[in-house]
Design a protein around this motif. Structure first.
Motif, short mmCIF file in Angstrom:
data_model
loop_
_atom_site.label_atom_id
_atom_site.label_comp_id
_atom_site.label_asym_id
_atom_site.label_seq_id
_atom_site.Cartn_x
_atom_site.Cartn_y
_atom_site.Cartn_z
N ALA A 84 0.83 -1.21 0.00
CA ALA A 84 0.00 0.00 0.00
C ALA A 84 0.86 1.25 0.00
CB ALA A 84 -0.92 0.00 1.21
N PHE A 85 1.93 1.23 0.77
CA PHE A 85 2.80 2.39 0.88
C PHE A 85 3.46 2.72 -0.45
CE2 PHE A 85 6.87 4.43 1.94
CZ PHE A 85 6.39 5.53 2.66
N ARG A 86 3.79 1.70 -1.21
CA ARG A 86 4.53 1.91 -2.46
C ARG A 86 3.65 1.96 -3.71
NH1 ARG A 86 9.37 1.66 -0.44
NH2 ARG A 86 10.00 0.13 1.08
N CYS A 87 2.31 1.85 -3.56
CA CYS A 87 1.45 1.83 -4.75
C CYS A 87 1.25 3.22 -5.34
CB CYS A 87 0.11 1.20 -4.43
SG CYS A 87 -1.01 2.24 -3.51
N MET A 88 1.61 4.25 -4.61
CA MET A 88 1.45 5.63 -5.09
C MET A 88 2.50 6.48 -4.41
SD MET A 88 -2.01 7.83 -4.80
CE MET A 88 -2.19 9.39 -5.59
N GLY A 89 3.06 7.41 -5.15
CA GLY A 89 4.07 8.28 -4.54
C GLY A 89 4.55 9.34 -5.51
N GLN A 90 5.45 10.15 -5.03
CA GLN A 90 6.01 11.21 -5.85
C GLN A 90 7.41 10.80 -6.29
OE1 GLN A 90 6.77 15.01 -3.91
NE2 GLN A 90 5.81 16.04 -5.63
N ALA A 91 7.73 11.06 -7.56
CA ALA A 91 9.05 10.69 -8.08
C ALA A 91 9.51 11.73 -9.08
CB ALA A 91 8.98 9.31 -8.74
N GLY A 136 6.52 14.18 -10.50
CA GLY A 136 5.18 13.70 -10.80
C GLY A 136 4.75 12.67 -9.78
N VAL A 137 3.48 12.38 -9.78
CA VAL A 137 2.92 11.36 -8.89
C VAL A 137 2.68 10.11 -9.73
CG1 VAL A 137 0.99 10.76 -7.40
CG2 VAL A 137 1.89 13.08 -7.38
N PHE A 138 3.18 8.99 -9.27
CA PHE A 138 3.02 7.73 -10.01
C PHE A 138 2.00 6.84 -9.32
CE2 PHE A 138 6.36 6.91 -6.93
CZ PHE A 138 5.98 5.70 -6.38
N LEU A 139 1.38 5.99 -10.11
CA LEU A 139 0.49 4.94 -9.61
C LEU A 139 1.02 3.60 -10.08
CD1 LEU A 139 -3.03 6.41 -10.42
CD2 LEU A 139 -1.87 6.41 -8.23
N ARG A 140 1.10 2.64 -9.20
CA ARG A 140 1.51 1.31 -9.59
C ARG A 140 0.26 0.49 -9.95
NH1 ARG A 140 6.46 2.48 -8.90
NH2 ARG A 140 7.79 2.13 -7.13
N LYS A 141 0.48 -0.67 -10.54
CA LYS A 141 -0.63 -1.50 -10.99
C LYS A 141 -1.47 -2.06 -9.85
CE LYS A 141 1.39 -2.81 -15.37
NZ LYS A 141 1.85 -3.88 -16.24
N ASN A 142 -0.92 -2.14 -8.66
CA ASN A 142 -1.65 -2.72 -7.53
C ASN A 142 -2.50 -1.71 -6.78
OD1 ASN A 142 0.50 -1.34 -6.33
ND2 ASN A 142 0.67 -2.82 -4.66
N VAL A 143 -2.65 -0.49 -7.29
CA VAL A 143 -3.41 0.53 -6.57
C VAL A 143 -4.87 0.11 -6.42
CG1 VAL A 143 -4.02 2.00 -8.55
CG2 VAL A 143 -3.71 3.03 -6.31
N GLY A 144 -5.44 -0.59 -7.38
CA GLY A 144 -6.81 -1.08 -7.28
C GLY A 144 -6.99 -2.09 -6.16
N GLU A 145 -6.02 -3.01 -6.06
CA GLU A 145 -6.07 -4.02 -4.99
C GLU A 145 -5.98 -3.36 -3.61
OE1 GLU A 145 -2.88 -6.76 -5.69
OE2 GLU A 145 -3.45 -7.03 -7.78
N VAL A 146 -5.10 -2.36 -3.50
CA VAL A 146 -4.93 -1.67 -2.21
C VAL A 146 -6.21 -0.90 -1.86
CG1 VAL A 146 -3.65 0.17 -1.06
CG2 VAL A 146 -2.43 -1.53 -2.41
N ALA A 147 -6.80 -0.24 -2.84
CA ALA A 147 -8.05 0.50 -2.60
C ALA A 147 -9.16 -0.46 -2.19
CB ALA A 147 -8.44 1.28 -3.84
N ALA A 148 -9.25 -1.61 -2.85
CA ALA A 148 -10.27 -2.60 -2.50
C ALA A 148 -10.06 -3.11 -1.08
CB ALA A 148 -10.23 -3.76 -3.50
N LYS A 149 -8.81 -3.32 -0.69
CA LYS A 149 -8.51 -3.77 0.68
C LYS A 149 -8.95 -2.72 1.69
CE LYS A 149 -4.65 -5.25 3.58
NZ LYS A 149 -3.20 -5.50 3.64
N ALA A 150 -8.71 -1.44 1.40
CA ALA A 150 -9.11 -0.37 2.31
C ALA A 150 -10.62 -0.28 2.44
CB ALA A 150 -8.53 0.97 1.85
#
Length: 181
Positions: A105-112, A121-135
Motif C-alpha cells: 500500500a505504501f509503495r502503490c502511489m508516490g512522488q518521483a 510527478g505522482v506515479f500509480l503502480r498497478k496494484n493501486v486497485g487491490e490496495v483501494a479494494a482492501k481499504a
C-alpha cells in the motif's frame, strides 16, 4: 446587547483524500464537545483537492494517469447538533483506514522525479486497485457492525463463516489430492 461568538476556523491541509474524513471527524468531535444549545451548534466542512503542484508534463504513463484521475474537486457539508425537520442524514460514525504500514500500500502511489522531463510527478503502480479494494473492505468490516441492523449483521457473519469453511475445505481437498500424486 447580544454578543455573537466569532466562528472558529480550523485548517487542515496536505492530507490528500483522507483529509476530508479527518475534517468531518474533527468537526463532529468539536460539536460533541461543546455545551448543548437550544438552537443547536453548526460546523461547515469545506474540502478541496488540487493537484496543480504535482501536475506532470512528461511522457511516463504511470505518472500521466494521475493527471486524468485527480484534478481539482471539492465538497462541503453542514454538520449540526440541532434537530431540524429538514435534516436528511445523521452522522453515525466516521472510519478512516490507514494502510501506510503495509509495504504494498505504501509503495502503490508516490512522488518521483522524472529525469526525461526534468519534473516531479505522482506515479500509480498497478496494484493501486487491490490496495483501494482492501481499504474499502476493511472500512466496511469495521463500519458494518456499527450501522447495520442486527439481522443483516448476522447474515454477514454467517456468510463469512460459510465462505471460510468452503475455502478451507477446498484447500484441504486440493492439498490431499496433491499428496496422492
Amino acid at each position: 446587547t447580544k454578543e455573537k461568538k466569532k466562528p472558529t476556523l480550523k485548517k487542515k491541509s496536505g492530507l490528500g483524500c483522507g483529509g476530508n474524513i479527518v475534517a468531518i471527524d474533527l468537526a463532529a468531535r468539536v460539536l460533541r464537545s461543546l455545551p448543548r444549545s437550544r438552537k443547536g451548534r453548526n460546523a461547515i466542512v469545506i474540502c478541496t483537492e488540487n493537484i496543480t503542484n504535482n501536475w506532470y508534463t512528461g511522457n511516463d504513463k504511470s505518472m500521466l494517469l494521475v493527471n486524468a484521475i485527480f484534478r481539482a474537486g471539492g465538497a462541503a457539508c453542514l454538520l449540526t447538533t440541532g434537530a431540524f425537520p429538514q435534516n436528511k442524514y445523521r452522522l453515525v460514525d466516521v472510519e478512516r483506514t490507514h494502510l501506510g504500514h503495509d509495504d504494498a500500500a505504501f509503495r502503490c502511489m508516490g512522488q518521483a522525479y522524472d529525469p526525461a522531463s526534468d519534473s516531479l510527478g505522482v506515479f500509480l503502480r498497478k496494484n493501486v486497485g487491490e490496495v483501494a479494494a482492501k481499504a474499502v473492505r476493511m472500512n466496511l468490516e469495521r463500519l458494518g457492525p456499527r450501522v447495520l441492523p442486527l439481522k443483516n449483521s448476522l447474515r454477514v457473519a454467517l456468510a463469512k463463516v460459510a465462505f471460510s469453511l468452503s475455502s478451507s475445505s477446498s484447500f484441504s481437498s486440493s492439498s490431499s489430492s496433491a499428496e496422492k500424486k
